[in-house]
Design a protein around this motif. Structure first.
Motif, PDB file in Angstrom:
ATOM      1  N   PHE A  29      22.773  19.788  51.246  1.00 28.19           N
ATOM      2  CA  PHE A  29      22.632  19.735  52.695  1.00 28.19           C
ATOM      3  C   PHE A  29      21.954  18.417  53.046  1.00 28.19           C
ATOM      4  O   PHE A  29      20.890  18.087  52.546  1.00 28.19           O
ATOM      5  CB  PHE A  29      21.797  20.903  53.214  1.00 28.19           C
ATOM      6  CG  PHE A  29      21.712  20.934  54.704  1.00 28.19           C
ATOM      7  CD1 PHE A  29      20.635  20.378  55.382  1.00 28.19           C
ATOM      8  CD2 PHE A  29      22.745  21.477  55.454  1.00 28.19           C
ATOM      9  CE1 PHE A  29      20.564  20.377  56.756  1.00 28.19           C
ATOM     10  CE2 PHE A  29      22.689  21.485  56.840  1.00 28.19           C
ATOM     11  CZ  PHE A  29      21.604  20.934  57.489  1.00 28.19           C
ATOM     12  N   GLY A  30      22.579  17.715  53.943  1.00 29.68           N
ATOM     13  CA  GLY A  30      22.065  16.403  54.306  1.00 29.68           C
ATOM     14  C   GLY A  30      22.944  15.285  53.808  1.00 29.68           C
ATOM     15  O   GLY A  30      22.678  14.113  54.066  1.00 29.68           O
ATOM     16  N   THR A  31      24.005  15.660  53.084  1.00 26.62           N
ATOM     17  CA  THR A  31      24.877  14.636  52.506  1.00 26.62           C
ATOM     18  C   THR A  31      26.323  14.777  52.943  1.00 26.62           C
ATOM     19  O   THR A  31      27.224  14.282  52.270  1.00 26.62           O
ATOM     20  CB  THR A  31      24.805  14.671  50.976  1.00 26.62           C
ATOM     21  OG1 THR A  31      25.303  15.939  50.510  1.00 26.62           O
ATOM     22  CG2 THR A  31      23.395  14.466  50.482  1.00 26.62           C
ATOM     23  N   ASN A  32      26.549  15.452  54.046  1.00 28.55           N
ATOM     24  CA  ASN A  32      27.933  15.584  54.533  1.00 28.55           C
ATOM     25  C   ASN A  32      28.532  14.203  54.830  1.00 28.55           C
ATOM     26  O   ASN A  32      29.677  13.937  54.529  1.00 28.55           O
ATOM     27  CB  ASN A  32      27.958  16.440  55.789  1.00 28.55           C
ATOM     28  CG  ASN A  32      29.358  16.643  56.333  1.00 28.55           C
ATOM     29  OD1 ASN A  32      30.311  16.863  55.587  1.00 28.55           O
ATOM     30  ND2 ASN A  32      29.490  16.552  57.642  1.00 28.55           N
ATOM     31  N   VAL A  33      27.760  13.355  55.434  1.00 24.51           N
ATOM     32  CA  VAL A  33      28.168  11.983  55.699  1.00 24.51           C
ATOM     33  C   VAL A  33      27.427  11.083  54.727  1.00 24.51           C
ATOM     34  O   VAL A  33      26.193  11.079  54.680  1.00 24.51           O
ATOM     35  CB  VAL A  33      27.818  11.557  57.135  1.00 24.51           C
ATOM     36  CG1 VAL A  33      28.354  10.161  57.415  1.00 24.51           C
ATOM     37  CG2 VAL A  33      28.337  12.567  58.138  1.00 24.51           C
ATOM     38  N   MET A  34      28.165  10.355  53.939  1.00 26.19           N
ATOM     39  CA  MET A  34      27.552   9.383  53.037  1.00 26.19           C
ATOM     40  C   MET A  34      28.260   8.048  53.206  1.00 26.19           C
ATOM     41  O   MET A  34      29.472   8.006  53.435  1.00 26.19           O
ATOM     42  CB  MET A  34      27.636   9.851  51.582  1.00 26.19           C
ATOM     43  CG  MET A  34      26.776  11.059  51.297  1.00 26.19           C
ATOM     44  SD  MET A  34      26.767  11.548  49.551  1.00 26.19           S
ATOM     45  CE  MET A  34      25.805  10.216  48.812  1.00 26.19           C
ATOM     46  N   GLY A  35      27.479   7.011  53.121  1.00 26.34           N
ATOM     47  CA  GLY A  35      28.083   5.710  53.357  1.00 26.34           C
ATOM     48  C   GLY A  35      27.299   4.570  52.740  1.00 26.34           C
ATOM     49  O   GLY A  35      26.280   4.776  52.077  1.00 26.34           O
ATOM     50  N   ALA A  50      31.959   4.627  55.319  1.00 27.64           N
ATOM     51  CA  ALA A  50      31.414   5.975  55.268  1.00 27.64           C
ATOM     52  C   ALA A  50      32.514   6.967  54.953  1.00 27.64           C
ATOM     53  O   ALA A  50      33.694   6.720  55.260  1.00 27.64           O
ATOM     54  CB  ALA A  50      30.735   6.345  56.586  1.00 27.64           C
ATOM     55  N   ILE A  51      32.130   8.079  54.361  1.00 28.81           N
ATOM     56  CA  ILE A  51      33.081   9.125  54.006  1.00 28.81           C
ATOM     57  C   ILE A  51      32.433  10.477  54.270  1.00 28.81           C
ATOM     58  O   ILE A  51      31.241  10.667  54.015  1.00 28.81           O
ATOM     59  CB  ILE A  51      33.544   8.978  52.542  1.00 28.81           C
ATOM     60  CG1 ILE A  51      34.632   9.990  52.204  1.00 28.81           C
ATOM     61  CG2 ILE A  51      32.361   9.070  51.572  1.00 28.81           C
ATOM     62  CD1 ILE A  51      35.342   9.687  50.887  1.00 28.81           C
ATOM     63  N   ILE A  52      33.235  11.405  54.789  1.00 27.45           N
ATOM     64  CA  ILE A  52      32.736  12.708  55.198  1.00 27.45           C
ATOM     65  C   ILE A  52      33.136  13.756  54.169  1.00 27.45           C
ATOM     66  O   ILE A  52      34.319  13.842  53.798  1.00 27.45           O
ATOM     67  CB  ILE A  52      33.311  13.110  56.570  1.00 27.45           C
ATOM     68  CG1 ILE A  52      33.274  11.931  57.557  1.00 27.45           C
ATOM     69  CG2 ILE A  52      32.568  14.332  57.108  1.00 27.45           C
ATOM     70  CD1 ILE A  52      31.902  11.373  57.784  1.00 27.45           C
ATOM     71  N   ARG A  53      32.197  14.545  53.703  1.00 30.70           N
ATOM     72  CA  ARG A  53      32.495  15.545  52.690  1.00 30.70           C
ATOM     73  C   ARG A  53      33.422  16.627  53.219  1.00 30.70           C
ATOM     74  O   ARG A  53      34.367  17.016  52.545  1.00 30.70           O
ATOM     75  CB  ARG A  53      31.217  16.195  52.168  1.00 30.70           C
ATOM     76  CG  ARG A  53      31.468  17.240  51.065  1.00 30.70           C
ATOM     77  CD  ARG A  53      30.196  17.864  50.559  1.00 30.70           C
ATOM     78  NE  ARG A  53      29.508  18.620  51.593  1.00 30.70           N
ATOM     79  CZ  ARG A  53      28.238  18.409  51.936  1.00 30.70           C
ATOM     80  NH1 ARG A  53      27.537  17.466  51.357  1.00 30.70           N
ATOM     81  NH2 ARG A  53      27.674  19.137  52.876  1.00 30.70           N
ATOM     82  N   GLU A  54      33.201  17.117  54.443  1.00 29.71           N
ATOM     83  CA  GLU A  54      33.916  18.301  54.929  1.00 29.71           C
ATOM     84  C   GLU A  54      35.381  18.042  55.213  1.00 29.71           C
ATOM     85  O   GLU A  54      36.184  18.979  55.159  1.00 29.71           O
ATOM     86  CB  GLU A  54      33.230  18.856  56.172  1.00 29.71           C
ATOM     87  CG  GLU A  54      33.176  17.906  57.348  1.00 29.71           C
ATOM     88  CD  GLU A  54      32.343  18.471  58.497  1.00 29.71           C
ATOM     89  OE1 GLU A  54      31.844  19.595  58.401  1.00 29.71           O
ATOM     90  OE2 GLU A  54      32.191  17.770  59.512  1.00 29.71           O
ATOM     91  N   THR A  69      36.928  -0.072  48.999  1.00 26.91           N
ATOM     92  CA  THR A  69      37.414   1.294  48.967  1.00 26.91           C
ATOM     93  C   THR A  69      36.241   2.233  48.699  1.00 26.91           C
ATOM     94  O   THR A  69      35.525   2.062  47.706  1.00 26.91           O
ATOM     95  CB  THR A  69      38.472   1.486  47.885  1.00 26.91           C
ATOM     96  OG1 THR A  69      39.563   0.582  48.117  1.00 26.91           O
ATOM     97  CG2 THR A  69      39.002   2.918  47.902  1.00 26.91           C
ATOM     98  N   ILE A  70      36.079   3.194  49.575  1.00 24.95           N
ATOM     99  CA  ILE A  70      35.034   4.208  49.381  1.00 24.95           C
ATOM    100  C   ILE A  70      35.699   5.520  49.001  1.00 24.95           C
ATOM    101  O   ILE A  70      36.772   5.860  49.519  1.00 24.95           O
ATOM    102  CB  ILE A  70      34.164   4.365  50.649  1.00 24.95           C
ATOM    103  CG1 ILE A  70      32.981   5.293  50.386  1.00 24.95           C
ATOM    104  CG2 ILE A  70      34.998   4.863  51.825  1.00 24.95           C
ATOM    105  CD1 ILE A  70      31.973   5.343  51.529  1.00 24.95           C
TER     106      ILE A  70
END
Length: 125
Positions: A29-35, A50-54, A69-70
Motif C-alpha cells: 500500500f502506497g506503491t500503486n503509482v511508482m515513477g 510513471a507506471i500504475i500498478r492497478e 522505457t518503464i
C-alpha cells in the motif's frame, strides 16, 4: 511505511544504454503509482516516467519517451527504467518515487509521498 531502494546507476558513454531498478519494501500500500524523476546539478527535479500498478498505465515526459522505457514487476514490487541512446544531458541523479493515489498532477514531485535515495547516472561524451 514504504522504503524505496534504487540501483543500476553508473558511468556510461553517450549512445550507450542503462537500466535502473527500484524495489519497494515495507508495504505494498502506497506503491500503486511508482515513477522516476531526475535532478541535474543546479536544476529542479523533473518527471521522467510513471507506471500504475492497478491498470499498468504508463506516462512519460515528452523529452524521454522515445528512449526511456518503464515497466514493473508487481510480484517483486519493483519498477525498472531502461534507457537507450544515452545523452550527456541525461546526466542526473535519478530518483524513484511512489504514492498510492494517481492524480492528474503526476508530473509534480510534490505529488509523491515516498522517495528513494537516488542513483547517479553520468553520461560521458
Amino acid at each position: 511505511q514504504v522504503q524505496l531502494v534504487e540501483s543500476g546507476g553508473g558511468l556510461v558513454r553517450a549512445g550507450g544504454s542503462l537500466s535502473l531498478s527500484c524495489t519497494a519494501s515495507g508495504s505494498t500500500f502506497g506503491t500503486n503509482v511508482m515513477g522516476w524523476f531526475r535532478q541535474a546539478p543546479g536544476k529542479e527535479r523533473e518527471f521522467v516516467a510513471a507506471i500504475i500498478r492497478e491498470n499498468l498505465n504508463i506516462y512519460y515526459a515528452d523529452s524521454v519517451k522515445d528512449r526511456f522505457t518503464i515497466y514493473r514487476d508487481n510480484a517483486k514490487n519493483t519498477i525498472y527504467l531502461h534507457i537507450i541512446n544515452l545523452k550527456p544531458e541525461d546526466t542526473a541523479v535519478y530518483y524513484c518515487a511512489a504514492d498510492e493515489v494517481f492524480a492528474t498532477n503526476y508530473i509534480s514531485p510534490h505529488r509523491y509521498l515516498y522517495w528513494g535515495q537516488g542513483t547517479q547516472v553520468t553520461v560521458s561524451s
